[in-house]
Design an enzyme around this catalytic site. Structure first.
Site, PDB file in Angstrom:
ATOM      1  N   HIS A 256     -62.734   8.299  -2.399  1.00 25.74           N
ATOM      2  CA  HIS A 256     -63.188   7.819  -3.703  1.00 25.74           C
ATOM      3  C   HIS A 256     -62.045   7.769  -4.720  1.00 25.74           C
ATOM      4  O   HIS A 256     -61.939   6.824  -5.494  1.00 25.74           O
ATOM      5  CB  HIS A 256     -64.292   8.756  -4.203  1.00 25.74           C
ATOM      6  CG  HIS A 256     -65.056   8.225  -5.356  1.00 25.74           C
ATOM      7  ND1 HIS A 256     -66.233   7.543  -5.209  1.00 25.74           N
ATOM      8  CD2 HIS A 256     -64.805   8.256  -6.684  1.00 25.74           C
ATOM      9  CE1 HIS A 256     -66.682   7.181  -6.387  1.00 25.74           C
ATOM     10  NE2 HIS A 256     -65.827   7.608  -7.309  1.00 25.74           N
TER      11      HIS A 256
ATOM     12  N   TYR B 165     -58.387   5.964  -2.540  1.00 27.35           N
ATOM     13  CA  TYR B 165     -58.426   4.659  -1.866  1.00 27.35           C
ATOM     14  C   TYR B 165     -57.526   4.660  -0.627  1.00 27.35           C
ATOM     15  O   TYR B 165     -56.856   3.681  -0.348  1.00 27.35           O
ATOM     16  CB  TYR B 165     -57.996   3.541  -2.825  1.00 27.35           C
ATOM     17  CG  TYR B 165     -58.950   3.321  -3.969  1.00 27.35           C
ATOM     18  CD1 TYR B 165     -59.990   2.410  -3.858  1.00 27.35           C
ATOM     19  CD2 TYR B 165     -58.822   4.022  -5.154  1.00 27.35           C
ATOM     20  CE1 TYR B 165     -60.884   2.223  -4.904  1.00 27.35           C
ATOM     21  CE2 TYR B 165     -59.711   3.845  -6.207  1.00 27.35           C
ATOM     22  CZ  TYR B 165     -60.735   2.939  -6.081  1.00 27.35           C
ATOM     23  OH  TYR B 165     -61.614   2.748  -7.116  1.00 27.35           O
TER      24      TYR B 165
ATOM     25  N   LYS C 194     -65.805  -3.831 -15.594  1.00 27.33           N
ATOM     26  CA  LYS C 194     -65.627  -3.283 -14.262  1.00 27.33           C
ATOM     27  C   LYS C 194     -66.995  -3.108 -13.604  1.00 27.33           C
ATOM     28  O   LYS C 194     -68.002  -2.988 -14.289  1.00 27.33           O
ATOM     29  CB  LYS C 194     -64.931  -1.935 -14.352  1.00 27.33           C
ATOM     30  CG  LYS C 194     -64.506  -1.348 -13.020  1.00 27.33           C
ATOM     31  CD  LYS C 194     -63.735  -0.065 -13.250  1.00 27.33           C
ATOM     32  CE  LYS C 194     -63.606   0.752 -11.999  1.00 27.33           C
ATOM     33  NZ  LYS C 194     -62.897   1.998 -12.255  1.00 27.33           N
TER      34      LYS C 194
ATOM     35  N   GLU D 248     -68.958  -0.764 -10.535  1.00 29.69           N
ATOM     36  CA  GLU D 248     -68.778   0.454  -9.753  1.00 29.69           C
ATOM     37  C   GLU D 248     -70.031   0.762  -8.956  1.00 29.69           C
ATOM     38  O   GLU D 248     -71.127   0.369  -9.324  1.00 29.69           O
ATOM     39  CB  GLU D 248     -68.448   1.618 -10.688  1.00 29.69           C
ATOM     40  CG  GLU D 248     -67.511   2.613 -10.043  1.00 29.69           C
ATOM     41  CD  GLU D 248     -66.910   3.562 -11.062  1.00 29.69           C
ATOM     42  OE1 GLU D 248     -65.682   3.599 -11.160  1.00 29.69           O
ATOM     43  OE2 GLU D 248     -67.668   4.252 -11.737  1.00 29.69           O
ATOM     44  N   SER D 249     -69.845   1.499  -7.876  1.00 24.52           N
ATOM     45  CA  SER D 249     -70.986   1.838  -7.021  1.00 24.52           C
ATOM     46  C   SER D 249     -71.469   3.246  -7.316  1.00 24.52           C
ATOM     47  O   SER D 249     -70.695   4.107  -7.729  1.00 24.52           O
ATOM     48  CB  SER D 249     -70.556   1.761  -5.560  1.00 24.52           C
ATOM     49  OG  SER D 249     -69.560   2.726  -5.314  1.00 24.52           O
ATOM     50  N   HIS D 250     -72.748   3.474  -7.112  1.00 25.37           N
ATOM     51  CA  HIS D 250     -73.289   4.826  -7.138  1.00 25.37           C
ATOM     52  C   HIS D 250     -74.319   4.932  -6.022  1.00 25.37           C
ATOM     53  O   HIS D 250     -75.473   5.281  -6.234  1.00 25.37           O
ATOM     54  CB  HIS D 250     -73.896   5.154  -8.513  1.00 25.37           C
ATOM     55  CG  HIS D 250     -73.448   6.480  -9.037  1.00 25.37           C
ATOM     56  ND1 HIS D 250     -74.235   7.316  -9.764  1.00 25.37           N
ATOM     57  CD2 HIS D 250     -72.260   7.124  -8.910  1.00 25.37           C
ATOM     58  CE1 HIS D 250     -73.554   8.413 -10.074  1.00 25.37           C
ATOM     59  NE2 HIS D 250     -72.362   8.316  -9.565  1.00 25.37           N
TER      60      HIS D 250
ATOM     61  N   HIS E 168     -74.469   6.657  -2.821  1.00 25.41           N
ATOM     62  CA  HIS E 168     -74.948   7.887  -2.200  1.00 25.41           C
ATOM     63  C   HIS E 168     -75.817   8.713  -3.154  1.00 25.41           C
ATOM     64  O   HIS E 168     -76.907   9.132  -2.774  1.00 25.41           O
ATOM     65  CB  HIS E 168     -73.770   8.700  -1.656  1.00 25.41           C
ATOM     66  CG  HIS E 168     -73.022   7.997  -0.565  1.00 25.41           C
ATOM     67  ND1 HIS E 168     -72.088   7.033  -0.832  1.00 25.41           N
ATOM     68  CD2 HIS E 168     -73.105   8.096   0.784  1.00 25.41           C
ATOM     69  CE1 HIS E 168     -71.615   6.581   0.323  1.00 25.41           C
ATOM     70  NE2 HIS E 168     -72.212   7.201   1.312  1.00 25.41           N
TER      71      HIS E 168
ATOM     72  N   ASP F  48     -66.337   4.136 -18.533  1.00 32.74           N
ATOM     73  CA  ASP F  48     -65.097   3.469 -18.118  1.00 32.74           C
ATOM     74  C   ASP F  48     -64.714   2.366 -19.102  1.00 32.74           C
ATOM     75  O   ASP F  48     -63.544   2.093 -19.318  1.00 32.74           O
ATOM     76  CB  ASP F  48     -65.266   2.847 -16.720  1.00 32.74           C
ATOM     77  CG  ASP F  48     -65.017   3.864 -15.620  1.00 32.74           C
ATOM     78  OD1 ASP F  48     -64.318   4.854 -15.883  1.00 32.74           O
ATOM     79  OD2 ASP F  48     -65.522   3.667 -14.500  1.00 32.74           O
TER      80      ASP F  48
ATOM     81  N   ASP G 195     -62.312   9.020 -19.201  1.00 35.79           N
ATOM     82  CA  ASP G 195     -63.623   9.590 -18.946  1.00 35.79           C
ATOM     83  C   ASP G 195     -63.530  10.549 -17.763  1.00 35.79           C
ATOM     84  O   ASP G 195     -62.691  10.382 -16.883  1.00 35.79           O
ATOM     85  CB  ASP G 195     -64.594   8.422 -18.725  1.00 35.79           C
ATOM     86  CG  ASP G 195     -65.335   8.496 -17.424  1.00 35.79           C
ATOM     87  OD1 ASP G 195     -66.178   9.376 -17.280  1.00 35.79           O
ATOM     88  OD2 ASP G 195     -65.078   7.652 -16.553  1.00 35.79           O
TER      89      ASP G 195
ATOM     90  N   GLN H 138     -71.980  15.115 -16.652  1.00 36.11           N
ATOM     91  CA  GLN H 138     -71.853  13.775 -17.238  1.00 36.11           C
ATOM     92  C   GLN H 138     -71.463  13.826 -18.707  1.00 36.11           C
ATOM     93  O   GLN H 138     -71.477  14.891 -19.324  1.00 36.11           O
ATOM     94  CB  GLN H 138     -73.184  13.047 -17.089  1.00 36.11           C
ATOM     95  CG  GLN H 138     -73.614  12.878 -15.654  1.00 36.11           C
ATOM     96  CD  GLN H 138     -72.762  11.870 -14.925  1.00 36.11           C
ATOM     97  OE1 GLN H 138     -72.751  10.700 -15.269  1.00 36.11           O
ATOM     98  NE2 GLN H 138     -72.013  12.320 -13.930  1.00 36.11           N
TER      99      GLN H 138
END
Lengths: 726, 225, 79
Positions: free
Chosen positions: A43, A46, A85, A87-89, A91, A111, A262, A308
């Site tokens: 993550h 990369y 941008k 982004e994945s979340h 899982h 971000d 962030d 968060q």
């Protein structure tokens, strides 16, 4: 004493652990091992994709900031930049769909505003298992509810997106979220820890034990029973994020901030390491000073927590008093937790002791890079044609429009506030791309997100080209020209050579398409190990493009009876059934061959439709993709009260003509008087096919030879398609 | 020039939209922070939509405790017009400046989209049209009141807007959230305070689909509710 | 038999709502700490022995009432 077993339990391989021992010349302690494990995770590092990502084109005339920062930025004129941008979340959303999706939205928004840009629009791209799967309903409602909860409360309109259902996502859903913000081109903030001696501040919510090992979790595959890996899920607080947004923008305006980042995945660790790395400096942090939500937290926990709504800032010491003033006003926690050093190390103090002392570059540039082996995916031979025309084609058309991948998404998008900020010129479902008004002097923006993953699975290189082509074609259909794009590459387990091959092929295909379609990639995200019980998801390289609007925009819907219906682009080839929705619905097959895309033809098509709109020759335009001509045409007719009469079609097989998915086609409607001029422009200037299918009729029926469908029937099936789910 | 004050709470998110719309129809605007304890003399106080304090506890509940709200009540008593939109309406209900309460939409889902409302009060806003297109976006817009309270609202002509269809027909089919009597907006007995769930500030531009909201805001320039 | 079931956030799980309630009570001058929000669900269960009742309630909790990612529960049976 740290052992190889400890390293393995942190997701590090034996060779990676050896590598750490060599770099340090000693054994790391547990805190240091934790820091390595998150910084060297897929993550953050990369490590699998990095050598291939460099193939993507990242520069262009409008690009201000390319990949490497918190988000990319393009110039939109008038001294303004669009910062965005995706982004994945994935899982976290599978484990706890509501909070997983909500915190995904929170993360991508941070971000964007960490760069000084106020978020003005969001998109999402979602993949769920098949509609009938036992978990799908729960997951869909959780994810949609979570996105709505966070985005609506933030006051950022969710203006578009895409949702598909396929069995390949039964055990691993995809939740990709995109946010775009706007700021002045000369007031973009970066995540840099510049100025030795400058104080480092922590702002936002307190740190709890939540999300510890989120970053390493995102790099592991699921197995049955893993829903019990529960305590790692964070809870999002959009209210606090809204305060954080306002407070950060207010503090930015004072000139106090030198660098800001962030705390997302890998929290305090990755934000401090990355900020130090970009500036070539070191950072010294006092764990005792970090605001905490829970008692007796160790340095290890504080460093790895993914609580968060937190930010890390390097502050101009002369203006340090502004931090307290602004953050007290917004009732947020803040603390001075450290200082920028020239050591080149991350030094962490706990109760006066140095508990972590690691060279920054060991965590960043020295992180492993893998050129993993790849080999082509060996597809079995599958059914590639449909034996006969449906016995009742009219009924089939109605049912087809109500099928999960083609029906209306209104049940989803009506849960999102898509109008707040009063700048949404094209709302979800109104056109091929969402359109956002910006400011006088700057371009209005068109936004679209796409990924026909079944096509990518059948042929990753060609499928990725289809992805870029469809997305930019959506922009073209509203008269927008691409400024830049962001990708979100969701793939399976890259330690399998076939999956690695999918990744490489898709990146190369995407790179080629981006180059020819003049769409540089300014940022993105890679999500690997999307697999469960050894079943990998379809390769899903999500692609979201941002375009600058031309003078005039048009709707996707037909405007008046009597207008002519024309298909422009590539000539329809009824054999183009590979990876089509029709072949899937009829035969549960994806076929053997994906129609190849001719990118220069695609470019001509997009230029052509923009010129047609600018010249006021056409009334509506709609991309012809999933479900072919039939679906595009129905979508053009729904909500208009009009119908169509396709009198010019003389095909032996009506079904394959209506449903094949020949790429590079746009369905337009034009006034009868414009027929000749349009035809000349399309055929002669752009060298494209011009298929005159029929005309718009005043009676709300879909008429083709003996086939006649009441539009209202199809529209009802289409509107209620997701009713059983949501 | 008429003066409008916009009350901003932590979590308000339609404050900027309201400001833009009020400027457009001819108000001079100023924002006031929820911690402020005074509001200077003005012609209109707007409590905008959003999620004040995250809508935690109950929508609008925690905003009640902010110092500014007793000042809003004082102004309302003295005759200043007060307009609460969406979350602002919920706050006005919580502080008791308007009768009734809000619960979650009957669908239990947030709902965003175009909406038609009928202007149902005789002595109210100076509106050219009876049926207006004003969008909604809320999760808790299901207006509740007991039978006696409803009768009082009806008797005193306090029901200003009802949800309807394009033709102005009010029915359960045109009720987006389950509100009693399709109520979309009510005013106080002295007609100074108006609360409504639909967002007039989002309907001030034909490019966004409707200009009807501008008429609602404009009527505060001349008339009281 | 009457069942009184209490569902609350697991220890350590952030509760944004409780945090806001706590802050606003403090702002009003009430010196409180550690605010928490719980859901109480009460219902009547037909006649059965205590063990069976406990099993039934536990099953309801895992089937629908409790989100095991975020929440824990306890209950009492009132005769």
């Amino acid at each position: 004493m740290i052992t190889i077993e400890d390293a393995k339990s942190h997701g590090l391989s034996e060779s990676e652990f050896q590598n750490i021992l060599e770099i340090l010349g000693r054994s790391p302690n547990l805190t240091e091992l934790g820091v390595f494990s998150v910084m060297w995770s897929e993550h953050c590092s990369y490590k699998t994709s990095r050598i291939h990502l460099s193939k993507l084109p990242t520069t262009g005339p409008h690009v201000l900031i390319g990949p490497g920062e918190n988000a990319g930025a393009v110039d939109i004129g008038g001294g303004k930049a669009a910062v965005f941008k995706m982004e994945s979340h994935n899982h976290p959303s599978f484990i706890e769909p509501f909070q997983g999706a909500a915190t995904g939205v929170g993360g991508i928004m941070r971000d964007v505003f960490t760069m000084g840009a106020r978020p003005i629009a969001s998109l999402n791209s979602l993949r769920f298992g098949e509609k009938e799967h036992k978990k799908t309903k729960h997951l869909v409602n959780g994810v949609v509810g979570g996105i709505a909860h966070y985005g609506n409360c933030m006051g950022v309109p969710t203006v578009g997106g895409e949702v598909y259902f396929d069995p390949s996502y039964n055990g691993n859903i995809l939740v990709n979220v995109f946010t775009l913000g706007m700021c002045k081109t000369d007031e973009i903030f970066k995540g840099v820890a510049e100025g030795v001696g400058n104080p480092v501040y922590y702002v936002g919510s307190g740190t709890g034990r939540d999300g510890i090992h989120g970053a390493t979790m995102a790099s592991e595959t699921f197995e049955e029973g893993d829903e019990e890996k529960r305590p790692t899920v964070q809870v999002g607080d959009p209210f606090r994020e809204k305060l954080l947004l306002e407070a950060c923008l207010e503090l930015m305006a004072t000139g106090a901030i030198i660098g800001i980042q962030d705390m997302g995945a890998a929290g305090l660790t990755s934000s401090s390491v990355e900020m130090a790395d970009r500036a070539g400096n070191g950072l010294k942090i006092d764990i005792d000073a970090v605001p905490k939500r829970e008692e007796r937290m160790t340095a290890y926990e504080v460093l790895l927590s993914e609580s968060q709504e937190r930010m890390l800032m390097v502050i101009d010491p002369e203006k340090a008093s502004e931090v307290g003033r602004v953050f007290d006003k917004w009732e947020l926690e803040w603390a001075r937790i450290g200082v920028v050093t020239d050591s080149g190390h991350l030094e962490v103090m706990e109760k006066g002791e140095l508990v972590c002392n690691l060279p920054i570059d060991a965590l960043t540039s020295a992180a492993p890079k893998y050129d993993r082996p790849s080999k082509p995916f060996n597809h079995p031979q599958r059914v590639e044609s449909v034996k006969n025309v449906p016995t009742d084609l009219a009924q089939f058309l109605v049912d087809f429009m109500g099928s999960p991948n083609l029906c209306s998404r209104k049940n989803i998008y009506s849960q999102f506030d898509f109008m707040v900020r009063t700048n949404t010129l094209k709302t979800p479902g109104a056109a091929d791309a969402a359109i956002i008004r910006t400011e006088v002097g700057s371009s209005d923006l068109a936004l679209a997100v796409d990924c026909p993953s079944r096509k990518v699975y059948l042929d990753p290189r060609e499928g990725a080209k289809h992805t870029v082509a469809e997305c930019t074609r959506n922009l073209a259909c509203v008269n927008a020209k691409p400024l830049g794009a962001t990708d979100c590459l969701n793939f399976g387990d890259p330690t399998k050579p076939e999956i690695m091959w999918q990744l490489i092929e898709a990146i190369e295909g995407m790179a080629e398409a981006c180059r020819i379609l003049e769409t540089p990639i300014v940022g993105g995200n890679v999500s690997l190990y999307n697999a469960s019980d050894d079943v990998d998801i379809y390769p899903t390289p999500g692609f979201a493009a941002v375009g600058a609007m031309g003078g005039r925009s048009i709707s996707m819907h037909v405007q008046q009876a009597g207008d002519e219906i024309i298909l422009i682009g590539r000539e329809t080839n009824t054999d183009d059934l590979g990876a089509s929705e029709y072949l899937w619905v009829r035969e549960k097959s994806i076929g053997n061959r994906l129609p190849k895309i001719d990118l220069s033809e695609e470019k001509r098509l997009q230029d052509c439709v923009r010129e047609l709109i600018d010249e006021e020759l056409i009334e509506s335009a709609h991309d012809c993709s999933e479900g072919g001509i039939a679906v595009a045409l129905f979508e053009k007719l729904f909500t208009t009260g009009l119908g169509c009469s396709l009198s010019n079609i003389s095909e032996p097989r009506l079904d394959t003509f209506l449903f094949c998915e020949t790429p590079s086609r746009i369905l337009i409607s034009i006034p009868h008087e414009a027929l000749v001029e349009t035809k000349i422009l399309v055929q002669e200037k752009y060298g494209l096919s011009f298929e005159h299918l029929g005309c718009v009729s005043p009676s709300p029926k879909f008429k083709l030879g003996d086939v006649c469908v009441e539009i209202a029937r199809a529209e009802k099936a289409w509107r209620d398609g997701l009713a059983a789910l949501i | 020039m008429k003066n409008a004050k916009i009350v901003v709470f932590p979590g308000s998110n339609c404050d900027t939209d309201c400001e833009r719309a009020l400027l457009q129809v001819g108000f001079k605007t100023e924002r006031v922070w929820h911690r402020d304890s005074t509001i200077e003399k003005c012609d209109l106080i707007v409590i905008p939509g959003g999620f004040s304090f995250g809508d935690y506890l109950r929508a609008g509940a925690i905003a009640k405790a902010s110092p500014i709200m007793s000042e809003v009540a004082r102004h309302a008593e003295r005759g200043t017009s007060v307009l609460g939109i969406c979350n602002g309406f919920q706050i006005l209900l919580e502080v008791g400046l308007l009768p009734g309460a809000m619960t979650r939409n009957a669908s239990l889902q947030f709902i965003c989209g175009e909406q038609w409302i009928r202007h149902d009060s005789n002595s109210s806003l100076a509106l050219k049209k009876k049926v207006l297109k004003v969008p909604i976006a809320h999760g808790e817009g299901n207006f509740r009141i007991d039978d006696d309270g409803l009768r009082r609202l009806q008797d005193h002509d306090q029901i200003v807007f009802r949800y309807c269809n394009q033709e102005g027909v009010v029915s359960s089919a045109t009720n987006p959230n389950g509100s009693v009597d399709n109520i979309a907006g009510v005013c106080s007995k002295n007609r100074r305070v108006l609360g409504m769930m639909p967002h007039p500030e989002r309907a001030c531009d034909p490019k966004l689909g409707s200009n009807d909201g501008a008429d609602i805001l404009r009527s505060f320039l001349n008339n009281r509710v | 038999m009457r069942v009184r079931l209490v569902i609350e956030k697991k220890k350590g799980v952030f509760d944004p709502e409780a945090k806001v309630i706590e802050t606003s009570l403090l702002n009003l001058g009430h010196p409180i700490e550690n605010a928490g929000l719980k859901k109480v669900i009460e219902f009547t269960l037909g006649d059965m022995d205590e063990e069976t009742a406990k099993e039934k309630v536990a099953m309801m909790c895992t089937q629908i009432l409790v989100n095991p990612v975020l929440e824990q529960y306890h209950f009492e049976l009132i005769k």
